[in-house]
Design a protein around this motif. Structure first.
Motif, mmCIF file in Angstrom:
data_model
loop_
_atom_site.group_PDB
_atom_site.id
_atom_site.type_symbol
_atom_site.label_atom_id
_atom_site.label_comp_id
_atom_site.label_asym_id
_atom_site.label_seq_id
_atom_site.Cartn_x
_atom_site.Cartn_y
_atom_site.Cartn_z
ATOM 1 N N VAL A 139 6.499 -40.586 1.648
ATOM 2 C CA VAL A 139 7.378 -39.753 2.457
ATOM 3 C C VAL A 139 6.581 -38.657 3.169
ATOM 4 N N ALA A 140 5.616 -38.069 2.463
ATOM 5 C CA ALA A 140 4.885 -36.930 3.011
ATOM 6 C C ALA A 140 3.820 -37.327 4.024
ATOM 7 N N ASP A 141 3.245 -38.514 3.868
ATOM 8 C CA ASP A 141 2.100 -38.913 4.683
ATOM 9 C C ASP A 141 2.383 -40.250 5.361
ATOM 10 N N PRO A 142 2.587 -40.271 6.675
ATOM 11 C CA PRO A 142 2.920 -41.528 7.360
ATOM 12 C C PRO A 142 1.784 -42.533 7.382
ATOM 13 N N ALA A 143 0.600 -42.148 6.947
ATOM 14 C CA ALA A 143 -0.522 -43.080 6.877
ATOM 15 C C ALA A 143 -0.798 -43.558 5.457
ATOM 16 N N TYR A 144 -0.001 -43.090 4.502
ATOM 17 C CA TYR A 144 -0.264 -43.441 3.107
ATOM 18 C C TYR A 144 0.002 -44.926 2.859
ATOM 19 N N LEU A 145 -0.891 -45.576 2.108
ATOM 20 C CA LEU A 145 -0.745 -46.974 1.720
ATOM 21 C C LEU A 145 -0.749 -47.080 0.206
ATOM 22 N N SER A 146 -0.046 -48.066 -0.317
ATOM 23 C CA SER A 146 -0.074 -48.303 -1.760
ATOM 24 C C SER A 146 -1.478 -48.660 -2.211
ATOM 25 N N GLU A 147 -1.779 -48.352 -3.459
ATOM 26 C CA GLU A 147 -3.105 -48.671 -3.994
ATOM 27 C C GLU A 147 -3.331 -50.175 -4.034
#
Length: 268
Positions: A31-39
């Motif tokens: 939610v906080a980071d639009p570039a975040y990907l799952s590990e």
């Protein structure tokens, strides 16, 4: 054989909110980071390659964090799962994370009946195949979804891992059997304080040769097979250590055990 769906669905339905609320799924990071990907998807990236512009479906997507990750890499993704409660969480996470990913409820074997068109990518993640009684039927389903030249990508727990008990003894079947292994185990694989009522599951192992043969018999061409010395959850509590990136590994001589594998194939 149809009751395995009801038994397993009750188990997953009850755990879905706990999984979404657990820090292990990193929902707030999405939610906080639009570039975040799952590990999990970050581990897959070197083998997965560029998926931008591909039309993809994630089978057995659970709460959709890997599905959203693939969409963030540029694929047009659809998630499919048999658990309505899991998809309720997936839709909520996608909305909060600003990801336009549709999610469809269906048993994986009926995927062809509920999905329109063909796909460039069929993605299946960790902990999926063990819930299916017939690996050949799964492979035929995958083949029916793929467009010519489309790819199957799966990273999964190694069938040798599934045979081991907590003392690293061979105690469970390696090969697919006509009847399931029935387990009654409380808790779940993530950090949570939830207590659960539906603890029975019906599960099957599938040997690596059985999986490869099923994919070949379905008309696909194997393009890659790699075995790994790590797994993205604490699969053998007390026997594993964290090694970074969300991965766990045997503490002593991890080279003894293939923990997971990545299988890739293409439709002709």
């Amino acid at each position: 054989m149809t009751d395995y769906l009801d038994v397993n669905r009750a188990n997953w339905d009850e755990r879905a909110p706990a999984h979404a609320g657990s820090p292990d799924y990193h929902v707030e990071d999405f939610v906080a980071d639009p570039a975040y990907l799952s590990e999990v998807v970050r581990f897959d990236l070197p083998r997965l390659g560029d998926v931008a512009g591909l039309r993809g479906v994630h089978l057995q997507c659970h709460i959709g964090t890997d599905t959203i990750s693939l969409a963030r890499l540029g694929a047009t993704m659809t998630g499919l799962d048999f658990s309505g409660a899991s998809l309720e969480q997936a839709r909520d996470i996608a909305a909060r994370a600003g990801a336009g990913v549709p999610f469809v409820q269906s048993d994986v074997y009926a995927a062809r009946d509920v999905l329109d068109g063909e796909f460039d990518l069929v993605y299946t993640g960790i902990g999926a195949l063990g819930w299916l009684p017939d690996i050949n039927r799964w492979a035929r389903t995958v083949a029916s979804l793929l467009a010519p030249g489309g790819r199957l990508f799966i990273r999964e727990g190694h069938p040798m891992l599934w045979t081991l008990d907590d003392n690293l003894m061979l105690s469970e079947p390696y090969f697919e059997l006509p009847h399931p292994q029935v387990y009654d185990e409380p808790g779940t694989y993530v950090s949570t304080e939830h207590e659960f009522q539906h603890n029975v599951t019906h599960e099957w192992n599938h040997g690596l040769g059985e999986i490869i043969t099923a994919v070949l018999d379905a008309g696909l061409v194997i393009t890659g097979l790699e075995e790994h010395q790590s797994v993205p959850w604490d699969a053998l509590p007390g026997k594993m250590r964290r090694i970074g990136g969300g991965e766990f590994q045997l503490i002593e001589r991890p080279e003894r055990l293939p923990h997971t594998y990545t299988l890739q194939a293409r439709a002709v």
